[in-house]
Design an enzyme around this catalytic site. Structure first.
Site, mmCIF file in Angstrom:
data_model
loop_
_atom_site.group_PDB
_atom_site.id
_atom_site.type_symbol
_atom_site.label_atom_id
_atom_site.label_comp_id
_atom_site.label_asym_id
_atom_site.label_seq_id
_atom_site.Cartn_x
_atom_site.Cartn_y
_atom_site.Cartn_z
ATOM 1 C CD GLU A 1 -14.697 33.145 0.824
ATOM 2 O OE1 GLU A 1 -13.532 32.742 0.963
ATOM 3 O OE2 GLU A 1 -15.016 34.345 0.899
ATOM 4 C CD GLU B 1 -15.207 31.410 -14.448
ATOM 5 O OE1 GLU B 1 -14.777 30.468 -13.759
ATOM 6 O OE2 GLU B 1 -15.161 32.592 -14.093
#
Length: 666
Positions: free
Chosen positions: A293, A201
């Site tokens: 989030e 990533e």
């Protein structure tokens, strides 16, 4: 039907905050409380109060059915959940819906969708929000790894799927790094965890934690209220927040805001909510921000947004819950000046930030409101002097918010306000946050989430003091000593005529010695004249001194042969003697502190849950000796030296005060 009475399903600071706005709107309030909070300010502030149960949250504040019962008993037609506790529990929202009680917050489906870390990422991606680019599938070989890394864009992090504890991780800044490191990462994964799967990533360089405040109504209108910078964190707990961010450009703000609004729209969001983003401080394009989030509630740090936008977010939440449309559009949202919030916690930064509980023997926050320059101080709290900082809940005492036209003025206002903040009883982090405000790297705005770990790797020992500050403290100390000598000479029944108090003083502060002469209004330190104006009466705890145009608030406490003065993030012990007596000080025998290394001392109030050794046992350095539980955390106490246990003074299951001796080594 309009809301007439709100029950606040929370405690302390946020409960007080909601009550203030409800009162302003003419809405009645109901507080709920556990045994530990029976005399808390939020209970006294509300129009009515309902008892929930024993102190642990699971037996009081987390009982949804008890809260619904309390609504029925008091006729409350709405619930504001605050933050924490039940604020992001979908089942609580559904239970209120079934009971016909208005929930001051988002719909149940939005709470559910954003509560799942993986689902929320998928939703964000589908809504066109940047998520951290990565490849989670099985990577066949080095060539495949290179293709993936090129697509993601460097730097990338290669991680063993089963990795942890920093093992099986490799950073690659170029194709060559991937070629050299991919097979090695696989081998590490296999050797350490018996699993050679690797995922790749994007690595976020100089990561910053930036969040966007969202506000939507039930008619499909959604706006973003700019961003907050929350990068100053300790163990993922935010300590300092500010709005706007010193890093975000207007163009970047628009991109972030529009993506976050798109996400909110995708889940049918209304009320206040916050989208948290991780932002690459190294990426100057303004596109290096990625979804982390969404918090489907009011945030602790909402006041900084309120101060720069002029909006009351609690009022907006209540209006939205009432079915009203937003009274403004995106183009009406402005940024006025700069706001900073410091969280004042009951934790001791000088002892590794151990949580600290107990009675607030003294609690005296700085004066709130605006000064002559327009700079503002706001304190959001839910405690009073004489109250208890309980071991059952979050250790936050208060939030100190300052606003000023510019960032540096807002920071300086924080330093001045922190100098005036008096807390005695539990340990607190006022010195630490003051040190952060004075830190050049913080002031430059060049901050990342690693700031505290990088700048204080050995822990915190107090903010460094400038030469000027030490000279000013010496002058204040000498002035206070002179006032005490003056009072002492006025006591009746003394032999001989009353002597005038000494005017020449010697002040020892740290290793430095300063000669201070006070002659009427003229003050010199080491022969140098300084402008000083102050008032002090023996017994005062705070001195507000003026040095020309500059003001300095200093907390003062008498100790043997001097004072402890606290200002600008550190306490300084001053030994103060009249000049004629100071020459004899060199004959004083230095008192050497006792060696306590042979004792195991309890570092904080807590429960002794495990004692691993008994009398006569041999111990090695680093060996776990005991476990203390406090604030829901277990702390392992290890041996600082090798030896044999001579005696044990505490028993398992005992509640111990701070500094209690648990055992002694020979």
């Amino acid at each position: 039907m309009a809301i007439t009475k709100i029950l606040i399903a929370n405690r302390s600071e946020i409960a007080c905050r909601v009550i203030r706005t409800a009162r302003k709107m003419g809405i009645k309030t109901v507080a709920v409380y556990s045994d530990a909070d029976a005399r808390s300010p939020h209970v006294l502030m509300a129009d009515e109060a309902v008892h929930l149960g024993p102190p642990p949250a699971a037996q009081s504040y987390l009982l949804a059915d008890k809260i619904i019962e309390a609504c029925r008993a008091t006729g409350a037609d709405a619930v504001h959940p605050g933050y924490g506790f039940l604020s992001e529990r979908e089942s609580f929202r559904k239970a209120l819906d079934e009971a016909g009680i208005v929930f001051v917050g988002p719909p149940a489906n939005a709470i559910a969708a954003m509560g799942d870390k993986i689902e929320s990422k998928k939703l964000a991606k589908a809504a066109g929000v940047n998520v951290v680019p990565g490849y989670v599938g099985v990577i066949e070989d080095t060539e495949h790894a290179v293709r993936i890394s090129n697509e993601i864009g460097y730097p990338v992090m290669m991680k063993a799927s089963a990795g942890g504890g920093g093992k099986g991780m490799r950073l690659a800044y170029s194709e060559q790094d991937v070629r050299e490191g991919f097979e090695a990462t696989k081998r590490e994964g296999l050797n350490s965890f018996g699993d050679d799967r690797v995922f790749i990533e994007k690595f976020i360089e100089s990561p910053r934690h930036i969040e966007i405040q969202i506000l939507g109504d039930q008619h499909g209108n959604i706006v973003y209220l700019n961003e907050r910078e929350c990068s100053i964190q300790r163990r993922h707990q935010k300590v300092v927040e500010e709005a706007p961010s010193p890093f975000v450009s207007p163009e970047m703000r628009r991109k972030m805001g529009e993506q976050c609004v798109a996400l909110a729209r995708a889940v049918g969001y209304f009320s206040a909510g916050t989208v948290e983003l991780i932002v690459s401080g190294a990426d100057k394009t303004g596109d290096g921000f990625y979804f982390l989030e969404m918090n489907t509630r009011l945030q602790v740090e909402h006041p900084v947004t309120e101060e720069i936008t002029g909006l009351d977010l609690v009022e907006q939440m209540i209006r939205v819950a009432n079915g009203e449309e937003l009274g403004f559009a995106q183009e009406d949202v402005k940024i006025n000046g700069w706001a900073i919030e410091n969280r004042v916690y009951a934790e001791d930064p000088y002892r590794g930030f151990l949580p600290s509980t107990g009675r607030l023997i003294r609690y005296n926050p700085p004066e709130t409101g605006a000064d002559e320059t327009g700079a503002l101080v706001r304190v959001d709290d839910g405690v009073v002097e004489g109250g208890e900082v309980s071991m059952f809940y979050d250790p936050m005492i208060a939030k100190l918010i300052t606003w000023a036209p510019t960032r540096l003025e807002a920071i300086d206002k924080q330093i001045a306000a922190l100098d005036q903040f008096e807390i005695e009883g539990p340990g607190h982090n006022i010195d630490f946050v003051s040190a952060l405000m004075q830190h050049e790297r913080f002031r430059s705005g060049n901050i990342t989430t690693g700031f505290i770990a990088e700048e204080y790797p050995e822990g915190f020992t107090g903010a460094p003091a400038s030469e000027t500050l030490l000279k000013r403290l010496s002058a204040i100390g000498a002035f206070a000593a002179m006032a005490q000598a003056d009072r002492a000479r006025r006591i009746d029944g003394q032999l001989g005529k009353r002597l005038a108090p000494p005017t020449d003083w010697q002040v020892k502060i740290g290793d430095a010695v300063h000669d201070v002469v006070i002659n009427g209004d003229d003050v010199t330190v080491d022969g140098e004249a300084i402008e000083l104006a102050l008032e002090y009466t023996p017994g005062d705890r705070l001195i507000e001194a003026e040095f020309g145009e500059e003001q300095l608030a200093v907390k003062i406490a008498p100790v043997r042969s001097g004072f402890v003065l606290t200002a600008h993030g550190a306490s300084h012990k001053l030994r103060i003697l009249p000049a004629h007596a100071a020459v004899h000080a060199r004959h004083m025998i230095e008192k050497i502190p006792p060696d306590l290394s042979r004792f195991l001392i309890c570092p904080m109030p807590g429960l002794l849950v495990a004692l691993n050794v008994k009398e006569g046992d041999k111990v090695e350095i680093g060996q776990p000796l005991a476990v203390i539980e406090a604030m829901k955390m277990e702390n392992i106490l290890r041996a600082q030296k090798a030896g044999v246990v001579k005696s044990v003074s505490a028993a398992q299951g005992e509640s111990l005060p701070v500094d209690a001796i648990i055992l002694e080594l020979e």
